[in-house]
Design an enzyme around this catalytic site. Structure first.
Site, short mmCIF file in Angstrom:
data_model
loop_
_atom_site.label_atom_id
_atom_site.label_comp_id
_atom_site.label_asym_id
_atom_site.label_seq_id
_atom_site.Cartn_x
_atom_site.Cartn_y
_atom_site.Cartn_z
N ASP A 82 0.85 -1.20 0.09
CA ASP A 82 -0.22 -0.03 -0.02
C ASP A 82 0.85 1.23 -0.07
O ASP A 82 0.44 2.35 -0.02
CB ASP A 82 -0.90 -0.04 1.26
CG ASP A 82 -0.47 -0.11 2.44
OD1 ASP A 82 1.09 0.13 2.64
OD2 ASP A 82 -1.21 0.13 3.68
N ASP A 89 -1.25 -6.07 -0.30
CA ASP A 89 -1.43 -5.62 1.01
C ASP A 89 -3.04 -5.40 1.08
O ASP A 89 -3.71 -4.83 0.18
CB ASP A 89 -0.76 -4.05 1.13
CG ASP A 89 0.22 -4.07 2.27
OD1 ASP A 89 0.27 -4.69 3.28
OD2 ASP A 89 1.11 -3.21 1.89
N GLU A 139 8.90 -4.31 10.66
CA GLU A 139 9.29 -3.00 10.19
C GLU A 139 9.89 -2.00 11.23
O GLU A 139 9.37 -1.99 12.27
CB GLU A 139 8.19 -2.21 9.29
CG GLU A 139 8.47 -0.73 8.80
CD GLU A 139 7.73 -0.28 7.91
OE1 GLU A 139 6.75 -1.02 7.76
OE2 GLU A 139 7.65 0.86 7.46
O1 KIV Z 1 3.61 -1.26 1.53
C1 KIV Z 1 4.71 -1.45 1.82
O2 KIV Z 1 5.64 -1.12 0.85
C2 KIV Z 1 5.25 -2.21 2.93
C3 KIV Z 1 6.76 -2.47 3.16
C4 KIV Z 1 7.24 -1.04 3.39
C5 KIV Z 1 7.08 -3.50 3.96
O3 KIV Z 1 4.49 -2.59 3.93
#
Ligand code: KIV
Length: 258
Positions: free
Chosen positions: A43, A82, A180
């Site tokens: 996301d 995501d 993270e």
């Molecule tokens: O959305 C994303 O890019 C992420 C990464 C930073 C792990 O969740």
């Protein structure tokens, strides 16, 4: 052979897993050709590509659009998508419906931000046939609560909570975890404690793999990148230079030159 969740899990004891984000079919194809193991339709598309300040503006429709684009490439890499803002604490039927759509758009698994509090939901999803990649530590979808991005696990209480989150998500059936902005020592402890891989971002070298936002690692951005990012290229400069050369060629009537 195509990468599946078992392949990702089996790498834990072999070598670090290499992951990045992709948002369109061109970057998906290039990343796949490079031999990246896991491609996340993150996301972060909101902040990286769509011009939003945070990821909370990203909707399911946007995620489906980008997941479909990435999935049109027959990648060897595992494609994970995501679950966007606002779903993880919704009614199970809504969460399942959103995950079902992401999988039907071509993702092989769904990433969900959150720890122990969403473990029961994740268990139900996994039992329903939705492979889930967990995400602990800094949760960008919580930015309204957090106020700013920061490191997690520096205090004993936070370190303990992170360990509990990791265990709860492993028990719920997550095939791997993203960690993270977790302090390096805590990330190492988590990686040693759980059997599933911990893929780090800004969490030090002891994780079972690393993920970086593709635009950050390629230097293809107009924004500042987080301090832990290493840009392996400076594509922004190449792009500006190419546009300038094109502009000059047109103005000087050097292009087209049949
Ligand atoms: O959305 C994303 O890019 C992420 C990464 C930073 C792990 O969740």
């Amino acid at each position: 052979m195509n990468t599946n969740i078992q392949t990702i899990q089996s790498l834990k004891s072999v070598r670090p897993i290499v992951a990045t984000t992709v948002y369109d079919s061109v970057m998906a194809q290039l990343a796949d050709q490079s031999g990246i193991d896991l491609l996340l339709v993150g996301d972060s598309v909101g902040t990286t590509i769509l011009g939003f300040e945070t990821t909370i503006n990203v909707t399911l429709e946007m995620m489906l659009h980008h997941t479909s684009a990435v999935s049109r490439v027959q990648t060897k890499a595992l494609i994970v998508s995501d679950l966007p803002y606002g779903y993880s604490h919704d009614a199970f039927e809504h969460i399942f419906e959103a995950c079902r759509k992401l999988i039907q758009a071509g993702a092989s698994a769904v990433k969900i931000e959150g720890g122990s509090s969403i473990a029961p939901t994740i268990k139900r999803l996994v039992d329903s046939g939705i492979p889930v990649l967990g995400h602990i530590g800094l949760l960008p979808q919580q930015i309204k609560n957090l106020g700013k991005y920061r490191k997690f696990g520096k205090t004993e209480a936070e370190a303990k909570a992170l360990m509990q989150d990791a265990t709860a998500l492993e028990d719920a059936g997550c095939f791997a975890l993203i960690g993270e902005m977790i302090s390096e020592t805590v990330a190492k402890e988590i990686s040693e404690m759980v059997k599933i891989p911990l893929i780090g971002i800004g969490s030090g070298v002891h994780c079972d793999g690393q993920i970086l936002v593709s635009n950050d690692l390629l230097g293809l951005t107009t924004k500042a990148v987080p301090s832990f990012v290493h840009s392996f290229s400076n594509l922004s400069e190449n792009v500006i230079q190419s546009f300038q050369e094109y502009k000059n060629a047109v103005i000087e009537r050097k292009y087209p030159n049949e």
